[in-house]
Design a protein around this motif. Sequence first.
Motif, mmCIF file in Angstrom:
data_model
loop_
_atom_site.group_PDB
_atom_site.id
_atom_site.type_symbol
_atom_site.label_atom_id
_atom_site.label_comp_id
_atom_site.label_asym_id
_atom_site.label_seq_id
_atom_site.Cartn_x
_atom_site.Cartn_y
_atom_site.Cartn_z
ATOM 1 N N VAL A 207 90.616 2.609 17.812
ATOM 2 C CA VAL A 207 89.875 2.435 16.728
ATOM 3 C C VAL A 207 89.128 3.518 15.919
ATOM 4 C CG1 VAL A 207 87.605 1.324 15.919
ATOM 5 C CG2 VAL A 207 89.137 -0.005 17.590
ATOM 6 N N VAL A 208 89.246 3.636 14.725
ATOM 7 C CA VAL A 208 88.801 4.792 13.739
ATOM 8 C C VAL A 208 87.866 4.192 12.856
ATOM 9 C CG1 VAL A 208 90.943 6.303 14.445
ATOM 10 C CG2 VAL A 208 91.024 4.734 12.689
ATOM 11 N N MET A 209 86.722 4.734 12.826
ATOM 12 C CA MET A 209 85.590 4.507 11.913
ATOM 13 C C MET A 209 86.011 5.350 10.533
ATOM 14 S SD MET A 209 84.037 2.056 13.014
ATOM 15 C CE MET A 209 83.020 1.729 11.787
ATOM 16 N N MET A 210 87.125 4.972 10.020
ATOM 17 C CA MET A 210 87.434 5.880 8.888
ATOM 18 C C MET A 210 87.827 4.929 7.572
ATOM 19 S SD MET A 210 90.213 8.578 10.718
ATOM 20 C CE MET A 210 90.004 9.392 12.036
ATOM 21 N N GLY A 211 87.491 3.591 7.600
ATOM 22 C CA GLY A 211 87.559 2.796 6.454
ATOM 23 C C GLY A 211 86.639 3.078 5.291
ATOM 24 N N MET A 212 86.349 2.201 4.631
ATOM 25 C CA MET A 212 85.205 2.276 3.791
ATOM 26 C C MET A 212 84.002 2.502 4.137
ATOM 27 S SD MET A 212 86.346 -1.330 1.606
ATOM 28 C CE MET A 212 85.063 -1.280 0.486
ATOM 29 N N ILE A 242 88.285 6.129 20.678
ATOM 30 C CA ILE A 242 87.353 5.645 19.476
ATOM 31 C C ILE A 242 87.044 7.047 18.833
ATOM 32 C CG2 ILE A 242 85.338 4.545 18.797
ATOM 33 C CD1 ILE A 242 85.208 3.145 21.660
ATOM 34 N N THR A 243 87.239 6.743 17.502
ATOM 35 C CA THR A 243 86.909 8.099 16.478
ATOM 36 C C THR A 243 86.023 7.935 15.506
ATOM 37 O OG1 THR A 243 88.962 9.002 17.128
ATOM 38 C CG2 THR A 243 88.004 9.966 15.378
ATOM 39 N N LEU A 244 85.118 8.568 15.207
ATOM 40 C CA LEU A 244 84.216 8.229 14.021
ATOM 41 C C LEU A 244 84.545 9.701 13.272
ATOM 42 C CD1 LEU A 244 80.464 7.423 13.671
ATOM 43 C CD2 LEU A 244 81.309 9.607 12.892
ATOM 44 N N GLY A 257 77.260 12.009 18.842
ATOM 45 C CA GLY A 257 77.832 12.181 20.311
ATOM 46 C C GLY A 257 77.193 12.081 21.474
ATOM 47 N N ALA A 258 75.690 12.237 21.393
ATOM 48 C CA ALA A 258 75.013 12.021 22.677
ATOM 49 C C ALA A 258 74.803 10.644 23.042
ATOM 50 C CB ALA A 258 73.561 12.740 22.354
ATOM 51 N N GLU A 259 74.803 9.712 21.776
ATOM 52 C CA GLU A 259 74.452 8.314 21.994
ATOM 53 C C GLU A 259 75.767 7.485 22.449
ATOM 54 O OE1 GLU A 259 71.832 6.597 19.197
ATOM 55 O OE2 GLU A 259 70.231 8.113 19.690
ATOM 56 N N THR A 260 76.939 7.987 22.067
ATOM 57 C CA THR A 260 78.246 7.050 21.978
ATOM 58 C C THR A 260 79.331 7.807 22.786
ATOM 59 O OG1 THR A 260 79.172 7.906 20.022
ATOM 60 C CG2 THR A 260 77.791 6.037 19.810
ATOM 61 N N GLY A 261 79.423 9.146 22.790
ATOM 62 C CA GLY A 261 80.536 10.006 23.616
ATOM 63 C C GLY A 261 81.720 9.693 22.935
ATOM 64 N N VAL A 262 81.936 9.072 21.476
ATOM 65 C CA VAL A 262 83.110 8.756 20.922
ATOM 66 C C VAL A 262 83.839 10.228 20.355
ATOM 67 C CG1 VAL A 262 82.758 6.663 20.561
ATOM 68 C CG2 VAL A 262 82.305 8.347 18.844
ATOM 69 N N MET A 263 84.943 10.268 19.976
ATOM 70 C CA MET A 263 85.657 11.557 19.471
ATOM 71 C C MET A 263 84.991 11.772 18.022
ATOM 72 S SD MET A 263 87.372 12.414 22.200
ATOM 73 C CE MET A 263 88.792 13.469 21.617
ATOM 74 N N ILE A 307 87.758 18.065 18.192
ATOM 75 C CA ILE A 307 87.459 17.503 17.085
ATOM 76 C C ILE A 307 88.764 17.481 16.075
ATOM 77 C CG2 ILE A 307 85.861 17.964 14.952
ATOM 78 C CD1 ILE A 307 83.562 19.213 16.745
ATOM 79 N N THR A 308 88.919 16.640 15.547
ATOM 80 C CA THR A 308 89.925 16.549 14.279
ATOM 81 C C THR A 308 89.286 16.928 13.044
ATOM 82 O OG1 THR A 308 91.069 14.750 15.425
ATOM 83 C CG2 THR A 308 91.585 15.127 13.508
ATOM 84 N N PHE A 309 89.951 17.755 12.505
ATOM 85 C CA PHE A 309 89.591 18.118 11.255
ATOM 86 C C PHE A 309 90.593 17.655 10.068
ATOM 87 C CE2 PHE A 309 87.016 21.146 13.458
ATOM 88 C CZ PHE A 309 85.884 21.175 12.761
#
Length: 418
Positions: A207-212, A242-244, A257-263, A307-309
Amino acid sequence: MTSPATAAPLGHDDVLDAIVKAPQAIATVDAKPSLLGLSRARLADALLAIGVEERQVRMRVNQLWHWMYLRGVDSFDRMTNVSKELRAQLAEAYVVGRPELVTEQISVDGTRKWLFRFPSRGAGKPVEVETVYIPEEGRGTLCVSSQVGCSLTCSFCHTGTQVMVRNLTAEEIVSQVVVARERLGDFPASDKADGILPSEGRLVTNVVMMGMGEPLMNYEAVRDAMQIFADGDGLSLSRRRITLSTSGVVPMIPRIGAETGVMLAISLHAVRDDLRDVLVPINKKYKIAELLEACRNYPGLSNARRITFEYVMLKGVNDSAADARELVRLLRGIPAKINLIPFNAWPGSQYQCPDWDTIEAFAEIVNRAGYASPIRTPRGRDILAACGQLKSASERLKISERLALEAMIGTLPADDED
């Protein structure tokens, strides 16, 4: 009213080769609150509110959690190991919410895009967002939206041309994943509590948080939703899957980062502040140096958790060899992967995609410096589902209506005027 089967998706008449299905409505809008998207603590409160004994609450929370997220059921009647009396109480007070599925489009490359409609949440009209599923060999990535519209107005992004309407709730964010899994047949077929769960072969693996929207402008709802995604007794996705993605809301980066540990993924797109001010206007507030310092300090950062740029390639704008060398210099010392994204055109855009030789030359400079720099293959272009193309068909609210709505629900981002 035009039916979903014949409506022009997203309001665009030039979408070619799309297969538009006419799905049945998943659920009618119900005035009752939904239990979907609640944290375990808030779910416990909801059970206490209808008279469940405190000594039973933990067990009941676990039961509901199992049915909603591992089984994907959409009604209390299907929760067969919950007593009939409690099921009736739950149905009287709550629902297991689902949005209305307006359209489903399938690209020639297998990418799927769904247009979901959510209720107004207090004022105005219902709102719509898009969610995209990208199947690949051995994995399936779901691109999830966090806001209706976007407040950041990135000049190359189609979503940025849509006015910011409101934040999505945790329920609305989680429901995108739940409904996508339903549409793909990614939940166990059996409703029996002792049924066998699939150990492999899941279709939604990432899942990536990359939508709207900008996820960090809707911090608490996004955080709560991602914690449900990662819950081992819930949707059970690895935090490394999971990536934000953020355009650079710097103060919230260490906290998420501290509260979720996601990418973490950063929408960078430029190596100079003057250019990034135009492409990604939030850069006027948080400059590149400040953003990269937050990246260097991201919790858990390592070669195994890079980290993905993200770097959208724009012809004659940010695609030169000098840009590539400066990108390498800026990222020195940060464990990173650089996604090069050929610009995906959308109606009315002022930008163009560079030719392939230019993109490959850019990638070669980055690769020689030791960074993985895959060139992202455009997916779903024929249904405007590619990176930077999402834009819902929601009727836009007037400014006065939007301000009244945001004041009522208390979700207007503090920096919305920027």
